[in-house]
Motif scaffolding. Sequence first.
Motif, PDB file in Angstrom:
ATOM      1  N   GLU A   1      -3.857   7.593   0.808  1.00  0.00           N
ATOM      2  CA  GLU A   1      -4.374   6.608   0.937  1.00  0.00           C
ATOM      3  C   GLU A   1      -5.912   6.783   0.679  1.00  0.00           C
ATOM      4  O   GLU A   1      -6.630   6.299  -0.086  1.00  0.00           O
ATOM      5  CB  GLU A   1      -4.519   6.640   2.321  1.00  0.00           C
ATOM      6  CG  GLU A   1      -5.080   4.989   2.700  1.00  0.00           C
ATOM      7  CD  GLU A   1      -4.920   4.915   3.851  1.00  0.00           C
ATOM      8  OE1 GLU A   1      -4.475   5.701   4.929  1.00  0.00           O
ATOM      9  OE2 GLU A   1      -5.734   3.747   4.686  1.00  0.00           O
TER      10      GLU A   1
ATOM     11  N   TYR B   1      -3.505  -0.353  -3.700  1.00  0.00           N
ATOM     12  CA  TYR B   1      -2.953   0.724  -3.216  1.00  0.00           C
ATOM     13  C   TYR B   1      -3.515   1.408  -1.946  1.00  0.00           C
ATOM     14  O   TYR B   1      -3.396   1.950  -0.511  1.00  0.00           O
ATOM     15  CB  TYR B   1      -4.009   2.320  -3.389  1.00  0.00           C
ATOM     16  CG  TYR B   1      -3.221   2.398  -4.677  1.00  0.00           C
ATOM     17  CD1 TYR B   1      -1.572   3.740  -4.395  1.00  0.00           C
ATOM     18  CD2 TYR B   1      -3.058   2.071  -5.772  1.00  0.00           C
ATOM     19  CE1 TYR B   1      -1.061   3.604  -6.155  1.00  0.00           C
ATOM     20  CE2 TYR B   1      -2.435   1.944  -7.097  1.00  0.00           C
ATOM     21  CZ  TYR B   1      -1.483   3.104  -7.003  1.00  0.00           C
ATOM     22  OH  TYR B   1      -0.718   3.005  -8.127  1.00  0.00           O
ATOM     23  N   SER B   2      -5.208   0.876  -1.530  1.00  0.00           N
ATOM     24  CA  SER B   2      -5.181   0.897   0.314  1.00  0.00           C
ATOM     25  C   SER B   2      -4.619  -0.277   1.434  1.00  0.00           C
ATOM     26  O   SER B   2      -4.947  -0.482   2.893  1.00  0.00           O
ATOM     27  CB  SER B   2      -6.855   0.592   0.375  1.00  0.00           C
ATOM     28  OG  SER B   2      -7.377   0.160  -0.246  1.00  0.00           O
TER      29      SER B   2
ATOM     30  N   ARG C   1      -6.428   7.854  -3.338  1.00  0.00           N
ATOM     31  CA  ARG C   1      -6.558   6.627  -4.293  1.00  0.00           C
ATOM     32  C   ARG C   1      -8.044   5.982  -3.897  1.00  0.00           C
ATOM     33  O   ARG C   1      -8.416   6.314  -4.733  1.00  0.00           O
ATOM     34  CB  ARG C   1      -5.769   5.698  -4.043  1.00  0.00           C
ATOM     35  CG  ARG C   1      -5.376   4.425  -4.736  1.00  0.00           C
ATOM     36  CD  ARG C   1      -4.443   4.873  -5.924  1.00  0.00           C
ATOM     37  NE  ARG C   1      -5.349   4.326  -7.260  1.00  0.00           N
ATOM     38  CZ  ARG C   1      -5.351   3.854  -7.978  1.00  0.00           C
ATOM     39  NH1 ARG C   1      -3.547   4.575  -8.943  1.00  0.00           N
ATOM     40  NH2 ARG C   1      -5.439   3.344  -8.716  1.00  0.00           N
TER      41      ARG C   1
ATOM     42  N   GLY D   1       0.688  -1.522   0.067  1.00  0.00           N
ATOM     43  CA  GLY D   1       0.006   0.208   0.038  1.00  0.00           C
ATOM     44  C   GLY D   1       0.666   1.948   0.078  1.00  0.00           C
ATOM     45  O   GLY D   1       2.324   1.123  -0.489  1.00  0.00           O
ATOM     46  N   LEU D   2       0.097   2.623   0.807  1.00  0.00           N
ATOM     47  CA  LEU D   2       0.614   3.580  -0.189  1.00  0.00           C
ATOM     48  C   LEU D   2       1.544   3.681   2.069  1.00  0.00           C
ATOM     49  O   LEU D   2       1.394   3.975   2.542  1.00  0.00           O
ATOM     50  CB  LEU D   2       0.334   5.174   0.457  1.00  0.00           C
ATOM     51  CG  LEU D   2      -0.948   4.586  -0.811  1.00  0.00           C
ATOM     52  CD1 LEU D   2      -1.870   5.485  -0.822  1.00  0.00           C
ATOM     53  CD2 LEU D   2      -0.073   5.828  -1.868  1.00  0.00           C
TER      54      LEU D   2
ATOM     55  N   ILE E   1       0.980   8.128  -7.233  1.00  0.00           N
ATOM     56  CA  ILE E   1      -0.330   7.745  -7.196  1.00  0.00           C
ATOM     57  C   ILE E   1      -1.710   7.823  -8.068  1.00  0.00           C
ATOM     58  O   ILE E   1      -2.288   7.342  -8.018  1.00  0.00           O
ATOM     59  CB  ILE E   1      -1.276   8.245  -6.272  1.00  0.00           C
ATOM     60  CG1 ILE E   1      -1.306   9.241  -5.720  1.00  0.00           C
ATOM     61  CG2 ILE E   1      -0.431   7.147  -4.383  1.00  0.00           C
ATOM     62  CD1 ILE E   1      -2.358   9.857  -4.602  1.00  0.00           C
TER      63      ILE E   1
ATOM     64  N   ILE F   1       2.365  -2.957  -5.089  1.00  0.00           N
ATOM     65  CA  ILE F   1       1.214  -3.251  -5.432  1.00  0.00           C
ATOM     66  C   ILE F   1       1.245  -4.460  -6.479  1.00  0.00           C
ATOM     67  O   ILE F   1       2.333  -3.924  -8.462  1.00  0.00           O
ATOM     68  CB  ILE F   1       0.978  -1.702  -6.138  1.00  0.00           C
ATOM     69  CG1 ILE F   1       1.304  -0.946  -5.268  1.00  0.00           C
ATOM     70  CG2 ILE F   1      -0.142  -1.520  -7.004  1.00  0.00           C
ATOM     71  CD1 ILE F   1       0.615  -0.166  -4.432  1.00  0.00           C
TER      72      ILE F   1
ATOM     73  N   PRO G   1      -5.147  -1.506  -8.284  1.00  0.00           N
ATOM     74  CA  PRO G   1      -5.228  -0.547  -7.402  1.00  0.00           C
ATOM     75  C   PRO G   1      -6.218  -1.054  -6.690  1.00  0.00           C
ATOM     76  O   PRO G   1      -5.736  -0.461  -5.047  1.00  0.00           O
ATOM     77  CB  PRO G   1      -6.380  -0.073  -8.866  1.00  0.00           C
ATOM     78  CG  PRO G   1      -8.029  -1.152  -9.619  1.00  0.00           C
ATOM     79  CD  PRO G   1      -5.867  -1.527  -9.245  1.00  0.00           C
TER      80      PRO G   1
ATOM     81  N   PRO H   1       3.336   4.206  -3.055  1.00  0.00           N
ATOM     82  CA  PRO H   1       3.366   3.382  -2.850  1.00  0.00           C
ATOM     83  C   PRO H   1       4.390   2.086  -3.474  1.00  0.00           C
ATOM     84  O   PRO H   1       5.380   2.516  -3.663  1.00  0.00           O
ATOM     85  CB  PRO H   1       2.299   3.248  -4.230  1.00  0.00           C
ATOM     86  CG  PRO H   1       3.052   4.424  -5.565  1.00  0.00           C
ATOM     87  CD  PRO H   1       3.402   4.950  -4.809  1.00  0.00           C
TER      88      PRO H   1
END
Lengths: 505, 327
Positions: free
Chosen positions: B83, A202-203, B86, A183-184, B114, A194, A199, A191
Amino acid sequence: MELLSHLADGFATSLSPLNLMIVLIGVTAGLFIGAMPGLGSVNGVAIVLPLTFIVPPNSAIILLAAIYYGAMYGGAVSSILLGIPGASTAVATTFDGRPMAQQGKAGLALIAAAVASFVGGTISVILFTLFAVPLADIALAFGPAEEFALVLMAFTTFVGLGGDDVLKTIVMICLGLVLSTVGLDLISGQPRLIFFDQPGFYSGISFLVLAIGVYGIGEVLYTIETSKTAPTVTAAKITMRELGHGLREMNRLWKTMSLGSFLGFFVGMLPAAGATPAALMSYGVAKSISKKGKNFGKGEIEGVAAPETANNAASTGSLLPMLTLGIPGSPTTALLLGGMVMWGLVPGPMLFIEQPDFVWGLISSLYTANLAAVLVNIALIPLFVWALRMPFTVLCSLVMVLCIVGGYAPSQKMHDVWLIAGFGVAGYLLRKADYPLAPLVLALVLGPLMEKSFRQTLIAEQGNVLAFVERPISGTFMAIAALFFVLPLIKYIRRSGKKTVAPAE
Amino acid sequence: MKNTLTRRVTLALAASAALLAGTTGAALAEGWKPMKPVEMVIMAGQGGGADRLARLFQSMIQKENLSNMPMLPVNKGGGSGAEALRYLKDKSGDPHVIMATLNSYYTTPLRTDIGVDIEEFTPIARMAIDTFVLWVSADSGITNLEEYVAAVKEAGKDWKMGGTGTGAEDSLVTAMLEKEFGLSMTYVPFEGGGDVAKNLVGGHVNSTVNNPSEQMGFYNAGKSVPIAAFTPERIEAFPDVPTMTELGHDLVYAMQRSFVAPPDMPEEAVAYYTEMFSKLNELPEWQKYTADEALDRDFLTGDELQQYFLTEREKHAELLSAMGESS
């Protein structure tokens, strides 16, 4: 005494018929919210929050406190019955709670969890009443270096107790830490990891997704294989005699429980630490000092009591930084904070002086909510236990459905459902190869906190690694952590040394 | 028993039904209304200015019944809000998500890779402009700007400035300070303004540039001291605190507090939320709060707001490159 008169004023509010009714509704709702993995907080809170605006502010605080407590009790229910921790704070409860349920002692385990939660909650509310104001300064003394040392300590208690195979535990911790970096980046926002440009990564990977995968799906797969169609959970029953027996059992455990309460309260009080490391450390300490330490992990009632006292005590403790520093430690405390802002209350050191009505109303409602929660919880135990009597084929598919819905609901992304499926298969394989799963899940929870505090310290100290040992509080924690880490390692090396001498078993 | 399981399943089904309704049936008829709880994403950690404000809005919306569905605040503060950005991008077209923003709304996509372009997002409403103040802890004994600059010069790199994520507002203000006074401090990033404020009072950092609301509790308790404000004029709540401008330093910086929505949100939903916030803007409670907490109420919506965002993004791009920002 001023303190007592404040408290008495508080009770005058919280014991009115309306408020008592609200407490009952709150804890019952909280119990179910806490007991449902995934479906929990977000949706539950959505349902209840509007209610807080139709009752007077004092009752609203009480309602929130009641839900808060109820949810804490509920967290243990799915840990014990299904082996799926509903929240990271309840991971340690699965270690012995699940084996107990499998031995047909689900009722006893649930009683233990309820009583332990009550003891932890009560002791910590008393500590809170007496020392809230002076203790706020201790919370302030905690900077990034201390946070890091504390999390490290939680990790090492774990290495020592994670299971028989220390190396496998370490491998799982490392795997969990790698997953926690997906994630970030917390500090720069770049990032990381990944995979396949999806996508969804990302979280990051959430605790719930991993826990539902490895515990929920993994467990179902494993049970299907090992038991075919025979029920694994021997029919559990619950009678008044059973209840009496449980209470007597718990009476023996006062030492573990009071230790867990103090530990939980203090760890919970530290901003950002919270109930997860508290529950873990309590389990670790109980295992190492108990006479029955060897039985931990195989269905020992003390192994349920220790983490459950600590996580309830910690959730009371975590109210302290919220009230005095304005930093909520969990989504539920954030809810309380939101309510406070609404009523025009500014959290901070002056809150206790400027708003005694609010503060003491809240504190006294913690007492009543705690008592109501244990009663409602024990009353509902037969209901929970009956759930296990279902034919395995039915239970098993229900668990699968719950897992998938529970994983999808919070983020509403199919990405998470696929991850759950992947983790489920991985969890099943790891189990077969005898790797402990808890270190994996806990590393994912504590990893980000550890990484963040580590980097903040290094930035602040301009790369001076010694900062961790030079500061008194963090130095002490580091020393304890080193001890916890080295001891089992020595034991392990000794044992494997002997093994090579002795003929292969 | 069955009771528990049936209850769970019922809830599960209800939840999934709500989801389905939310994604497919939404925004068909005129007079659109949310059909399930609305997620209010917050671009910052818990306890900071953005967080408190968002939670205040949430409770006011619910108390005054401005929305038929509850708002659920969700903090996504990681990576200076990366976060959250995104997440919002991935929710494209979803009528049940809104996001509370701050200035990292511009800076974070500029600094990080991002894949977010804020021009795609749907602007809803700007509620207020927040201010910045330079703070030290009361224990430091520092009371004015001169003493502050002298102390920082003496400490050099040992002086720790705490703030939100690297590259976010606080670090920009810090860079401005460093440039103006020829200072060089160590910048320590935290997850939210509440965390920053606590670390100042706990003695883990030496100074901060918190928004007033974040330090208010500690200020009232006499634990932190405001040195100077980064505002054009003195802040009403702190009449004795000089501005940087009046001290002869041209340092002005402000923070916008707005709401945006995912790309391609249906028009009816945009209208609904815009209406909701414009009602909120008129509430006496909100007007009292802004006065107490030194916020400047400044309502703006629609295309004008988007234009404002884009101009501000330009400005921040210049600021960042002027600072020679490195992450």
